[in-house]
Design an enzyme around this catalytic site. Structure first.
Site, PDB file in Angstrom:
ATOM      1  N   ASP A  29       0.856  -1.198   0.000  1.00  0.00           N
ATOM      2  CA  ASP A  29       0.000   0.000   0.000  1.00  0.00           C
ATOM      3  C   ASP A  29       0.886   1.240   0.000  1.00  0.00           C
ATOM      4  OD1 ASP A  29       0.297  -1.165   2.987  1.00  0.00           O
ATOM      5  OD2 ASP A  29       0.485   1.011   3.028  1.00  0.00           O
ATOM      6  N   ASP A  70       1.487   4.401   2.106  1.00  0.00           N
ATOM      7  CA  ASP A  70       1.169   4.740   3.492  1.00  0.00           C
ATOM      8  C   ASP A  70       0.222   5.964   3.510  1.00  0.00           C
ATOM      9  OD1 ASP A  70       1.679   3.886   6.180  1.00  0.00           O
ATOM     10  OD2 ASP A  70       2.830   5.724   6.483  1.00  0.00           O
TER      11      ASP A  70
END
Ligand code: ZN
Length: 260
Positions: free
Chosen positions: A206, A208
């Site tokens: 992902d 952040d």
């Protein structure tokens, strides 16, 4: 006994490609490791496999992983090389979800772990290049061969967890690091104290919270499971190369500090 150890999660352990030949759950001066250590073969290479966060012997979040016992147990088994598979968040646009990062530096923002084997002896380990350049070369070569999207080198920011970062923290970390996770410290430095070569194969799951609205564990798990095949192929390609012509100073760094 195997010279190579893999530390990873249940996803990285693939019963279809790992023939188990033995199991160990040893005592160490630092307690028991987080799981039974399985030994067996991947692509014909003998390896030991340890579940970092536990499997059959309990469940250990990042702050509670018995890092010292884990690394000591692997050393006791005769392992010289430790390969860590992990999930990380990205702090930079160019480290995209799904990319593989072979980290070459870390910054320690953890707060409450057992960091050393030398609480009662003066040993200052030298760690300017904390990850083994020899293993990093092998796995970046393997990633190249497999045409995976990977980064040779990356600065790993290690936080305590279990919570993810605030936006303010995430923007601050972006100034210093490329990826963010919770497990490289103290694993990496304990390996150095024991004179073991250590590398981290990190999958970006992902962006952040500097970019995402929020990071949740489902997002991390989903991307990790999509990318598991890449990590497994990377291991299968890289593992047989290990030990063929070692040139690094991981053992010497421990010896010269008086750690071995
Ligand atoms: Zn090394």
């Amino acid at each position: 006994m195997p010279e190579i150890a893999i530390i990873g999660g249940t996803g990285i352990y693939n019963p279809d490609t790992f023939e188990i030949t033995d199991r160990a759950y040893p005592d160490t001066p630092y307690g028991k490791p987080s799981s039974t250590i399985l030994t067996g073969k991947i692509s014909g290479t003998e390896v030991a496999f340890l579940f970092r966060h536990g499997k059959d012997k309990g469940s250990y979040p990042p702050s509670s992983v018995p890092y010292r016992a884990n690394m000591y147990a692997l050393k006791q088994l005769g392992c010289k090389y430790v390969i860590s598979a992990c999930a990380v968040g990205s702090l930079q646009e160019e480290f995209a979800p799904g990319d593989l990062v072979i980290a070459d530096q870390f910054i320690d923002f953890t707060k409450k772990r057992e960091y050393t084997y030398f609480d009662d002896k003066i040993v200052h380990i030298s760690i300017p290049e904390p990850f083994c350049p020899y293993l990093n070369d092998i796995f970046s070569g393997a990633a190249e061969k497999l045409s995976l999207k990977y980064h040779k080198g990356g600065r790993y920011m290690c936080i305590e967890g279990p919570r993810f970062s605030t936006k303010a923290e995430s923007f601050m970390f972006r100034n210093f690091a490329d990826i963010i996770g919770m497990t490289v410290v103290p694993e990496c430095q304990l390996a150095r104290e024991l004179g073991m070569c250590y590398c981290s194969l990190a999958t970006v799951t992902d962006y952040d919270v500097w970019k995402e609205e929020a990071v949740d564990i489902e997002m991390v798990k989903r991307t990790m499971s999509e990318c598991l095949g890449n990590v497994l192929r990377l291991l299968e390609t890289g593992l047989p190369e290990i030990g063929k012509g070692r040139c690094c100073s991981c053992v010497e760094a421990a010896e010269s500090a008086g750690a071995l």
